[in-house]
Design an enzyme around this catalytic site. Sequence first.
Site, PDB file in Angstrom:
ATOM      1  N   LYS A   8      38.010 -25.480  32.585  1.00 58.30           N
ATOM      2  CA  LYS A   8      37.916 -24.648  31.373  1.00 58.30           C
ATOM      3  C   LYS A   8      37.641 -23.211  31.762  1.00 58.30           C
ATOM      4  CE  LYS A   8      33.281 -23.923  31.595  1.00 58.30           C
ATOM      5  NZ  LYS A   8      32.698 -22.667  31.964  1.00 58.30           N
ATOM      6  N   ASP A 144      28.840 -29.084  29.085  1.00 57.70           N
ATOM      7  CA  ASP A 144      30.290 -28.860  29.157  1.00 57.70           C
ATOM      8  C   ASP A 144      31.090 -30.163  29.191  1.00 57.70           C
ATOM      9  OD1 ASP A 144      29.701 -26.181  29.312  1.00 57.70           O
ATOM     10  OD2 ASP A 144      30.202 -25.955  31.431  1.00 57.70           O
TER      11      ASP A 144
HETATM   12  P1  ATP Z   1      29.840 -24.692  35.025  1.00 55.48           P
HETATM   13  O1  ATP Z   1      31.079 -23.875  34.771  1.00 55.48           O
HETATM   14  O2  ATP Z   1      29.766 -25.943  34.166  1.00 55.48           O
HETATM   15  O3  ATP Z   1      28.589 -23.925  35.010  1.00 55.48           O
HETATM   16  P2  ATP Z   1      30.602 -24.741  37.764  1.00 55.48           P
HETATM   17  O4  ATP Z   1      32.081 -24.875  37.623  1.00 55.48           O
HETATM   18  O5  ATP Z   1      30.079 -23.379  38.078  1.00 55.48           O
HETATM   19  O6  ATP Z   1      29.928 -25.298  36.484  1.00 55.48           O
HETATM   20  P3  ATP Z   1      30.539 -27.173  39.272  1.00 55.48           P
HETATM   21  O7  ATP Z   1      31.767 -27.160  40.121  1.00 55.48           O
HETATM   22  O8  ATP Z   1      30.559 -28.020  38.075  1.00 55.48           O
HETATM   23  O9  ATP Z   1      30.108 -25.689  38.889  1.00 55.48           O
HETATM   24  O10 ATP Z   1      29.360 -27.608  40.253  1.00 55.48           O
HETATM   25  C1  ATP Z   1      28.055 -27.121  40.238  1.00 55.48           C
HETATM   26  C2  ATP Z   1      27.228 -27.969  41.214  1.00 55.48           C
HETATM   27  O11 ATP Z   1      27.174 -29.301  40.710  1.00 55.48           O
HETATM   28  C3  ATP Z   1      27.850 -28.099  42.599  1.00 55.48           C
HETATM   29  O12 ATP Z   1      27.379 -27.110  43.459  1.00 55.48           O
HETATM   30  C4  ATP Z   1      27.431 -29.490  43.042  1.00 55.48           C
HETATM   31  O13 ATP Z   1      26.250 -29.453  43.802  1.00 55.48           O
HETATM   32  C5  ATP Z   1      27.101 -30.247  41.768  1.00 55.48           C
HETATM   33  N1  ATP Z   1      28.058 -31.351  41.464  1.00 55.48           N
HETATM   34  C6  ATP Z   1      27.721 -32.570  41.047  1.00 55.48           C
HETATM   35  N2  ATP Z   1      28.817 -33.336  40.826  1.00 55.48           N
HETATM   36  C7  ATP Z   1      29.875 -32.588  41.112  1.00 55.48           C
HETATM   37  C8  ATP Z   1      31.277 -32.825  41.061  1.00 55.48           C
HETATM   38  N3  ATP Z   1      31.802 -34.007  40.717  1.00 55.48           N
HETATM   39  N4  ATP Z   1      32.099 -31.795  41.386  1.00 55.48           N
HETATM   40  C9  ATP Z   1      31.569 -30.592  41.714  1.00 55.48           C
HETATM   41  N5  ATP Z   1      30.246 -30.333  41.806  1.00 55.48           N
HETATM   42  C10 ATP Z   1      29.394 -31.310  41.495  1.00 55.48           C
END
Ligand code: ATP
Length: 306
Positions: A8, A144
């Site tokens: 997203k 989310d």
């Molecule tokens: P958001 O946009 O919801 O704030 P994000 O895209 O910045 O999230 P994510 O890739 O969702 O960040 O990951 C944040 C942290 O969550 C990662 O650093 C990791 O430690 C943890 N995590 C747990 N499960 C997962 C997964 N399936 N994929 C990615 N990260 C994960």
Amino acid sequence: MTVRVPAKVNLQLSVGPIRDDGYHDLVNVFHAVGLFDEVTAVPAGELTVAVETAPGSRVAVDGVPVDDDNLAARAARLVAARLGVEPNVALRIRKAIPVAGGMAGGSADAAAALLACARLWDSPDEPLLGRDDLMDLGADLGSDVPFALLGGTAVGVGRGEQLTPALARGTFHWVFATADGGLSTPAVYAECDRLREAQGERAPWPAVSEALMTALATGDAKALGAALTNDLQPAALLLRPSLRRTLTSGRDFGAIGALVSGSGPTCAFLTENAEHAGELAAVLSSAGVAESVVRTTGPAPGATVI
Ligand code: ATP
């Protein structure tokens, strides 16, 4: 059972005051884009998680946990507990969504695992878990997650988890510039709070942007580009100053909208059409202002069994 789930971008992310429970009240206009993770659930002797980079993608997956901290594993346990079965499943996650990139990749995987495990364990004739139940379970895992099940374009209020689909016409053409290394979402919120306090600003009560809703309803890309906002952007730019150059490059090369995606550090650029997106992706790649550049469209469907 394999489920494909979209990333997203937030078209509007308005961060209100901190609530007593520590969360912020948000207005969050979510838009799913055609950058997908795939989660495959196979019956097994115990719960295991394996994470790999999707074919053709360059996403670094070293930071992703393969134990119970993985949101997909937590999703599998929730579904199993709700259906009264053992969570014995091997989850394979193929990632194309940048990790800690502000595109909700972890939440997407959780949504995919909810759907995959429900399809694996629930009764096909009289399912106990409908789409709404999965959305409720998703909200327990993270703000989310429900949107990753829903897809399309939607307005989220509260922590972002109370969703209403938005009327959106047509297809929008996006270019995403990923950065080397992620940004922690809690750290970006904390920086946003710190900045506001330092500037003596009281967080305004967040409200849905009329200009944004009209741009979506009429499919007007230029108006949408002008209406994009992200209250977390100043904090993300302070924590990662190099993103300023990335955003400026995108604007200089003709993007009609440019912003940090969610908590960053991925930057999102809206373009006028497919051809313009191709040109912008090429110049951003050669300008060396991004770790990788991905071109795609939105809105995309939510988690889907394939
Ligand atoms: P958001 O946009 O919801 O704030 P994000 O895209 O910045 O999230 P994510 O890739 O969702 O960040 O990951 C944040 C942290 O969550 C990662 O650093 C990791 O430690 C943890 N995590 C747990 N499960 C997962 C997964 N399936 N994929 C990615 N990260 C994960």
